[in-house]
Design a protein around this motif. Structure first.
Motif, PDB file in Angstrom:
ATOM      1  N   CYS A  36     177.625 -16.725  -7.249  1.00  0.00           N
ATOM      2  CA  CYS A  36     176.749 -16.024  -7.765  1.00  0.00           C
ATOM      3  C   CYS A  36     175.984 -15.373  -6.590  1.00  0.00           C
ATOM      4  O   CYS A  36     175.400 -14.217  -6.537  1.00  0.00           O
ATOM      5  N   LEU A  37     175.540 -16.385  -5.759  1.00  0.00           N
ATOM      6  CA  LEU A  37     174.640 -16.268  -4.821  1.00  0.00           C
ATOM      7  C   LEU A  37     175.269 -15.246  -3.924  1.00  0.00           C
ATOM      8  O   LEU A  37     174.529 -14.428  -3.163  1.00  0.00           O
ATOM      9  N   ILE A  39     174.721 -19.984 -17.614  1.00  0.00           N
ATOM     10  CA  ILE A  39     173.243 -20.178 -16.761  1.00  0.00           C
ATOM     11  C   ILE A  39     172.251 -20.561 -17.721  1.00  0.00           C
ATOM     12  O   ILE A  39     171.606 -21.365 -17.171  1.00  0.00           O
ATOM     13  N   GLU A  97     166.446 -16.260  -8.330  1.00  0.00           N
ATOM     14  CA  GLU A  97     167.017 -15.417  -7.406  1.00  0.00           C
ATOM     15  C   GLU A  97     167.260 -13.788  -8.079  1.00  0.00           C
ATOM     16  O   GLU A  97     167.497 -12.933  -7.296  1.00  0.00           O
ATOM     17  N   LYS A 104     169.564 -24.123 -12.570  1.00  0.00           N
ATOM     18  CA  LYS A 104     169.586 -22.863 -13.561  1.00  0.00           C
ATOM     19  C   LYS A 104     168.184 -22.167 -12.901  1.00  0.00           C
ATOM     20  O   LYS A 104     168.440 -20.705 -12.992  1.00  0.00           O
ATOM     21  N   LEU A 163     168.884 -20.026  -9.842  1.00  0.00           N
ATOM     22  CA  LEU A 163     169.492 -18.935 -10.010  1.00  0.00           C
ATOM     23  C   LEU A 163     168.941 -17.781 -10.717  1.00  0.00           C
ATOM     24  O   LEU A 163     168.875 -16.693 -10.242  1.00  0.00           O
ATOM     25  N   LEU A 174     177.486 -21.243  -8.662  1.00  0.00           N
ATOM     26  CA  LEU A 174     176.257 -21.279  -7.977  1.00  0.00           C
ATOM     27  C   LEU A 174     176.507 -20.319  -6.628  1.00  0.00           C
ATOM     28  O   LEU A 174     175.759 -19.154  -6.430  1.00  0.00           O
TER      29      LEU A 174
END
Length: 81
Positions: free
Chosen positions: A70-71, A57, A26, A20, A23, A67
């Protein structure tokens, strides 16, 4: 009962917190809000609302696939662990 014991395990919870925070970090580094992330995920044909993202999240118990989605959506190409 076995499924709950994994989720309730303090070690599991520690790793979920790390995921969490990774993320969230970032997103913060890039100045991306959950609303913006939802829009970026649409570009990958992934439908998430701002509220869903906030909840997912905040819990930290999301999948590795989420994950990575999202990245990818925010353009992260490398991570500092």
């Amino acid at each position: 009962m076995a499924a709950n014991s994994f989720k309730d395990n303090p070690v599991t919870q520690e790793w979920e917190t790390r995921a969490k925070n990774l993320l969230k970090g970032e997103l913060k580094r890039r100045g991306i809000t959950y609303a913006q992330l939802a829009e970026l995920l649409k570009g990958l044909d992934i439908s998430e609302t701002e509220r869903n993202l906030n909840n997912k999240i905040s819990r930290g118990g999301f999948t590795a696939a989420f994950l990575l989605q999202c990245l990818t959506a925010i353009g992260a190409t490398d991570l500092r662990l």
